[in-house]
Design a protein around this motif. Structure first.
Motif, PDB file in Angstrom:
ATOM      1  N   PRO A 455     -39.121 -12.228  88.226  1.00  0.00           N
ATOM      2  CA  PRO A 455     -38.035 -12.879  86.775  1.00  0.00           C
ATOM      3  C   PRO A 455     -36.866 -13.578  86.507  1.00  0.00           C
ATOM      4  O   PRO A 455     -36.952 -14.795  85.996  1.00  0.00           O
ATOM      5  CB  PRO A 455     -38.213 -11.595  86.257  1.00  0.00           C
ATOM      6  N   LEU A 456     -36.319 -13.160  87.539  1.00  0.00           N
ATOM      7  CA  LEU A 456     -34.881 -14.521  88.191  1.00  0.00           C
ATOM      8  C   LEU A 456     -35.615 -15.514  88.901  1.00  0.00           C
ATOM      9  O   LEU A 456     -35.170 -16.991  88.006  1.00  0.00           O
ATOM     10  CB  LEU A 456     -33.917 -13.621  88.391  1.00  0.00           C
ATOM     11  N   SER A 457     -36.608 -15.906  89.258  1.00  0.00           N
ATOM     12  CA  SER A 457     -36.789 -17.103  90.930  1.00  0.00           C
ATOM     13  C   SER A 457     -37.962 -17.883  89.189  1.00  0.00           C
ATOM     14  O   SER A 457     -37.694 -19.110  89.685  1.00  0.00           O
ATOM     15  CB  SER A 457     -38.019 -16.855  91.789  1.00  0.00           C
ATOM     16  N   TRP A 458     -38.558 -17.025  88.379  1.00  0.00           N
ATOM     17  CA  TRP A 458     -39.889 -17.403  87.394  1.00  0.00           C
ATOM     18  C   TRP A 458     -38.494 -18.532  86.521  1.00  0.00           C
ATOM     19  O   TRP A 458     -38.867 -19.529  86.139  1.00  0.00           O
ATOM     20  CB  TRP A 458     -40.080 -16.516  86.842  1.00  0.00           C
ATOM     21  N   GLY A 459     -37.379 -17.919  86.676  1.00  0.00           N
ATOM     22  CA  GLY A 459     -37.153 -18.552  85.606  1.00  0.00           C
ATOM     23  C   GLY A 459     -36.370 -19.877  86.326  1.00  0.00           C
ATOM     24  O   GLY A 459     -36.440 -21.191  85.411  1.00  0.00           O
ATOM     25  N   ASP A 460     -36.109 -19.490  87.042  1.00  0.00           N
ATOM     26  CA  ASP A 460     -35.518 -21.028  88.318  1.00  0.00           C
ATOM     27  C   ASP A 460     -36.330 -21.765  87.561  1.00  0.00           C
ATOM     28  O   ASP A 460     -36.045 -23.356  87.594  1.00  0.00           O
ATOM     29  CB  ASP A 460     -35.182 -20.419  89.036  1.00  0.00           C
ATOM     30  N   HIS A 461     -37.639 -21.574  88.372  1.00  0.00           N
ATOM     31  CA  HIS A 461     -38.921 -22.333  88.497  1.00  0.00           C
ATOM     32  C   HIS A 461     -39.295 -22.911  86.774  1.00  0.00           C
ATOM     33  O   HIS A 461     -39.633 -24.556  87.188  1.00  0.00           O
ATOM     34  CB  HIS A 461     -40.035 -21.347  89.021  1.00  0.00           C
ATOM     35  N   LEU A 462     -39.075 -22.007  85.907  1.00  0.00           N
ATOM     36  CA  LEU A 462     -39.511 -23.134  85.041  1.00  0.00           C
ATOM     37  C   LEU A 462     -38.349 -24.052  84.373  1.00  0.00           C
ATOM     38  O   LEU A 462     -38.370 -24.333  82.734  1.00  0.00           O
ATOM     39  CB  LEU A 462     -39.605 -21.502  84.024  1.00  0.00           C
ATOM     40  N   GLY A 463     -36.760 -23.256  84.910  1.00  0.00           N
ATOM     41  CA  GLY A 463     -35.470 -23.871  83.942  1.00  0.00           C
ATOM     42  C   GLY A 463     -35.170 -23.054  83.560  1.00  0.00           C
ATOM     43  O   GLY A 463     -35.277 -23.092  82.180  1.00  0.00           O
ATOM     44  N   ALA A 464     -33.888 -23.110  83.515  1.00  0.00           N
ATOM     45  CA  ALA A 464     -33.118 -21.884  83.046  1.00  0.00           C
ATOM     46  C   ALA A 464     -32.650 -22.834  81.406  1.00  0.00           C
ATOM     47  O   ALA A 464     -32.942 -22.005  80.048  1.00  0.00           O
ATOM     48  CB  ALA A 464     -31.607 -21.720  83.391  1.00  0.00           C
ATOM     49  N   GLU A 465     -32.603 -23.948  81.273  1.00  0.00           N
ATOM     50  CA  GLU A 465     -32.457 -24.834  80.515  1.00  0.00           C
ATOM     51  C   GLU A 465     -33.712 -24.260  79.294  1.00  0.00           C
ATOM     52  O   GLU A 465     -33.494 -24.107  77.761  1.00  0.00           O
ATOM     53  CB  GLU A 465     -31.810 -25.677  80.790  1.00  0.00           C
ATOM     54  N   ALA A 493     -27.648 -21.106  82.739  1.00  0.00           N
ATOM     55  CA  ALA A 493     -27.816 -22.555  82.009  1.00  0.00           C
ATOM     56  C   ALA A 493     -27.399 -23.565  82.432  1.00  0.00           C
ATOM     57  O   ALA A 493     -27.713 -24.864  82.528  1.00  0.00           O
ATOM     58  CB  ALA A 493     -28.599 -21.889  81.065  1.00  0.00           C
ATOM     59  N   HIS A 494     -25.811 -23.060  81.559  1.00  0.00           N
ATOM     60  CA  HIS A 494     -25.197 -24.088  81.054  1.00  0.00           C
ATOM     61  C   HIS A 494     -24.252 -24.660  82.262  1.00  0.00           C
ATOM     62  O   HIS A 494     -24.012 -26.016  82.322  1.00  0.00           O
ATOM     63  CB  HIS A 494     -23.687 -23.511  80.077  1.00  0.00           C
ATOM     64  N   LEU A 495     -23.910 -24.329  83.424  1.00  0.00           N
ATOM     65  CA  LEU A 495     -23.740 -24.712  84.755  1.00  0.00           C
ATOM     66  C   LEU A 495     -24.426 -24.846  85.445  1.00  0.00           C
ATOM     67  O   LEU A 495     -24.027 -25.374  86.946  1.00  0.00           O
ATOM     68  CB  LEU A 495     -22.510 -23.598  84.950  1.00  0.00           C
ATOM     69  N   ASN A 496     -25.682 -25.308  85.107  1.00  0.00           N
ATOM     70  CA  ASN A 496     -26.830 -25.256  86.074  1.00  0.00           C
ATOM     71  C   ASN A 496     -27.415 -24.674  87.311  1.00  0.00           C
ATOM     72  O   ASN A 496     -27.189 -25.860  88.228  1.00  0.00           O
ATOM     73  CB  ASN A 496     -26.669 -27.432  85.977  1.00  0.00           C
ATOM     74  N   LEU A 497     -26.403 -23.373  87.515  1.00  0.00           N
ATOM     75  CA  LEU A 497     -26.921 -22.799  88.582  1.00  0.00           C
ATOM     76  C   LEU A 497     -27.736 -21.769  88.751  1.00  0.00           C
ATOM     77  O   LEU A 497     -28.129 -21.623  87.471  1.00  0.00           O
ATOM     78  CB  LEU A 497     -25.906 -21.273  88.573  1.00  0.00           C
ATOM     79  N   SER A 498     -28.297 -21.161  89.822  1.00  0.00           N
ATOM     80  CA  SER A 498     -29.625 -20.369  89.739  1.00  0.00           C
ATOM     81  C   SER A 498     -29.361 -18.893  89.142  1.00  0.00           C
ATOM     82  O   SER A 498     -28.705 -18.574  88.689  1.00  0.00           O
ATOM     83  CB  SER A 498     -30.249 -19.960  91.238  1.00  0.00           C
ATOM     84  N   LEU A 499     -30.732 -18.478  88.648  1.00  0.00           N
ATOM     85  CA  LEU A 499     -30.701 -17.603  87.552  1.00  0.00           C
ATOM     86  C   LEU A 499     -30.199 -16.076  88.702  1.00  0.00           C
ATOM     87  O   LEU A 499     -30.105 -14.722  88.127  1.00  0.00           O
ATOM     88  CB  LEU A 499     -31.796 -16.943  87.137  1.00  0.00           C
ATOM     89  N   LEU A 500     -30.667 -16.249  89.752  1.00  0.00           N
ATOM     90  CA  LEU A 500     -30.228 -15.177  91.002  1.00  0.00           C
ATOM     91  C   LEU A 500     -28.666 -15.825  91.321  1.00  0.00           C
ATOM     92  O   LEU A 500     -27.771 -15.388  92.231  1.00  0.00           O
ATOM     93  CB  LEU A 500     -30.323 -15.763  92.381  1.00  0.00           C
ATOM     94  N   HIS A 501     -27.564 -16.706  91.014  1.00  0.00           N
ATOM     95  CA  HIS A 501     -26.457 -16.923  91.256  1.00  0.00           C
ATOM     96  C   HIS A 501     -25.825 -15.808  90.724  1.00  0.00           C
ATOM     97  O   HIS A 501     -25.438 -15.081  89.605  1.00  0.00           O
ATOM     98  CB  HIS A 501     -25.793 -18.251  91.206  1.00  0.00           C
TER      99      HIS A 501
END
Length: 503
Positions: A455-465, A493-501
Motif C-alpha cells: 500500500p505504501l509503494s502503491w501510494g508512491d506509484h500513484l503519487g502521494a500528493e 506528500a508536502h516534502l515530496n518524500l516516499s511513503l516508505l521514508h
C-alpha cells in the motif's frame, strides 16, 4: 534455543497447513486435536495433498515419506510436553483459547514458546491465562499456508524479545517471511484490509453503482485481484462480518473501520457467500452465475466537440491523445462552447462540485476517473444534472476502442479513487502508530492480501500528493472523519518524500 519439535494443537485446514510447511522444512511436528479422530484425518488429508504434489513432480517420493514421518499424531494433550514450540490453531474465541493455554502451560517446559494463530484476538489478553506470559506471542499465518509466504509475528505487551527473534528465525527456516507487529486489532494485514472491504460496502450503501460494477472497477481498473464484494463471498460473512465488528469495537468506534448494516442483515438471513450458494452473488457448484455484463454502449456515430479540464497535466495529455486518436474534435478554447461536452478529470470530488468549482454548465459535464489504468477500464460520472445527450456521448467516446466503461452515479472520489486512498491512508496510519515498520507493512499486505503493490509503494506509484488531494476533498465535502488524511501521508506528500521514508 533452537526449535526442533513443534506441537500443533488444532488440526483443521490452517493447522495442517502450518504442520505441512514445518514438517517439509525438517521440523518434527506433534499433532493434537480434542475432536476424536481429527488429527488422524488431518494427517491423512495432508498425505493426499503431498501425493498430488508428487504426481505433479513438485515433490519426490522420499520428500513425501520424510515429511509424513515427521508428523506424529498424539492421543492426549499431555504428550506435547517435549515440544519447543506449541502452535494453537483452534476456533477464534478468546475464552476457549485462554482455557487451552492454561492446559498447555501445565504440561510443557518453562522454556517452551507458546503461540496463537489468531487473526484478530489480543495476544496480551491470551497471555493473561499463563503464568509465564513472556513466552506467549502471536504467529498468524494466512490461508492457504503453503502458498501464502507471510506470517505475522505479534508481540504482546509483555512478550520477551528473544521469543520474537526466535519466531522470526523460525519463520525464515520454514520458508516464510516473518513480519514483526505490535498487538493491535487486526495486526497488519487484517487491519489494512478493513479499508478495502468497508469502503466497498459504503460505496454500495450510497447507491453509487451496482455490486458487479464496484467489483469490476476495482478488479479490472484498479488492479485488485478480486473486488471487495466477491471477496466477501469467498471469505464468507459469518467469518468476515464478526471480524469487522470486532476491529471496529476494539478501536472504540474509530470511523475508519465502521461496518455497514447490510452485511449484518445478510448474515442474519444466512446469505453469507459462495459456500451456501448466495451472498452478494448467486453460485451454482461454487461458480458465480449472476455477475452483470458491461453496460451497453449507446449507438452514436456523430459527436460534439469535447472540452477537457484536468487537475493534473499528465491526465490532460492522456485524454487529448486518446480523443485525437478516436477522431474526436477538441474544443481548445479557454472556456467551453455552449454545445461542447465537458470532460473533467477530477480527484476527490463529485461531478457537481467540480462543475461549480470550474464555473461549468452541469448539464454538459461528465467526470472521468484517471487513477485507474486508462487502457484497461474507465469510469465515468455524470453530474446529477447532466443531460442524457452528453452522458451517452461520453460513454460512446470512451468505449470506442473497445475498453470497458462503467458509468456510475455521483460520488465523492468515484469508486477507485476513494478505495485506493483509504487503503493507502490506513497503511500510512499504521506506520504512524509504529504498529510495524513501513517496509514490513508493505510486504505483509502485498503478500497477505495479494495486492499488486504494497500500500505504501502503491501510494508512491500513484503519487502521494494525488492521494492527499483525494482525501482532503472528500473530507471537506462529506465532513466524515473516516477520510481524514494521516499525518504520515501529509508530511511526506508536502516534502515530496516516499511513503516508505522513515526518519
Amino acid at each position: 534455543m533452537s526449535i526442533q519439535t513443534m506441537a500443533l494443537v488444532g488440526t483443521g485446514v490452517m493447522g495442517m497447513g502450518i504442520a505441512q510447511i514445518a514438517a517439509q522444512a525438517g521440523v518434527n511436528v506433534l499433532l493434537f486435536d480434542a475432536r476424536d479422530g481429527a488429527a488422524h484425518t488431518g494427517k491423512e488429508k495432508l498425505k493426499q495433498t503431498l501425493d498430488k504434489l508428487q504426481a505433479k513432480g513438485k515433490l519426490t517420493e522420499d520428500d513425501v515419506k520424510a515429511t509424513l514421518e515427521r508428523l506424529v499424531v498424539l492421543d492426549k494433550l499431555e504428550q506435547i510436553k517435549d515440544a519447543d514450540l506449541v502452535v494453537e490453531a483452534i476456533i477464534e474465541n478468546l475464552e476457549i483459547k485462554q482455557t487451552l493455554f492454561k492446559q498447555i502451560e501445565a504440561v510443557i517446559s518453562p522454556e517452551a514458546i507458546l503461540v496463537s494463530n489468531t487473526s484478530s484476538l489480543s495476544v496480551t489478553a491470551l497471555a493473561t491465562a499463563c503464568q509465564h506470559q513472556g513466552r506467549v506471542a502471536g504467529f498468524h499465518f494466512f490461508n492457504p499456508v503453503p502458498l501464502m509466504k507471510i506470517v505475522e509475528v505479534i508481540a504482546g505487551l509483555v512478550t520477551d524479545e528473544h521469543v520474537i527473534e526466535e519466531l522470526l528465525d523460525f519463520a525464515k527456516r520454514i520458508g516464510h517471511l516473518g513480519v514483526r507487529t505490535k498487538d493491535t486489532p487486526g495486526f497488519i494485514v487484517n487491519h489494512t484490509g478493513r479499508a478495502y472491504s468497508t469502503e466497498g460496502l459504503k460505496i454500495l450503501g450510497e447507491g453509487v453503482t451496482t455490486v458487479s460494477e464496484i467489483d469490476r472497477i476495482l478488479r479490472d481498473g484498479a488492479g485488485f485481484r478480486m473486488g471487495p464484494l466477491e471477496l466477501f463471498d469467498l471469505t464468507a460473512l459469518d467469518v468476515s462480518h464478526p471480524v469487522m465488528e470486532s476491529i471496529y469495537n476494539q478501536f472504540y468506534q474509530e470511523p475508519r473501520y465502521r461496518p455497514h448494516p447490510l452485511t449484518r442483515q445478510m448474515l442474519t438471513a444466512g446469505r453469507v457467500g459462495r459456500k451456501v450458494g448466495h451472498g452478494f452473488y448467486q453460485y451454482v457448484d461454487g461458480k458465480k452465475i449472476d455477475e452483470a455484463p458491461l453496460q451497453s454502449v449507446p449507438n452514436i456515430t456523430i459527436f460534439d466537440k469535447v472540452w477537457v479540464a484536468t487537475d493534473l497535466e499528465q491526465d490532460a495529455d492522456i485524454l487529448k491523445q486518446y480523443l485525437n486518436a478516436q477522431g474526436i474534435e477538441l474544443d481548445s478554447a479557454e472556456d467551453p462552447a455552449n454545445d461542447s461536452l465537458c470532460i473533467v478529470a477530477t480527484y476527490g470530488e463529485d461531478a457537481t462540485t467540480t462543475a461549480l468549482r470550474l464555473g461549468l454548465n452541469p448539464e454538459h459535464v461528465v467526470a472521468i476517473d484517471m487513477i485507474t489504468d486508462f487502457n484497461r477500464h474507465r469510469t465515468l460520472m455524470p453530474s446529477l444534472a447532466t443531460s442524457r445527450h452528453y452522458k451517452d456521448q461520453a460513454h460512446a467516446i470512451f468505449a470506442k476502442d473497445g475498453t470497458g466503461v462503467s458509468v456510475i452515479a455521483e460520488s465523492v472520489g468515484f469508486v477507485a479513487q476513494r478505495t485506493l486512498a483509504m487503503v493507502i491512508n490506513l497503511a500510512c496510519d499504521i506506520a504512524q502508530q509504529q504498529i510495524a515498520t513501513a517496509s514490513d507493512i508493505d510486504q505483509a499486505v502485498k503478500l497477505g492480501l495479494g495486492y499488486p503493490f504494497g500500500p505504501l509503494s502503491w501510494g508512491d506509484h500513484l503519487g502521494a500528493e494525488r492521494i492527499l488531494l483525494i482525501l482532503e476533498r472528500m473530507s471537506a465535502i462529506t465532513l466524515d472523519p473516516r477520510y481524514r488524511p494521516s499525518p504520515w501521508l501529509q508530511r511526506r506528500a508536502h516534502l515530496n518524500l516516499s511513503l516508505l521514508h522513515t526518519a
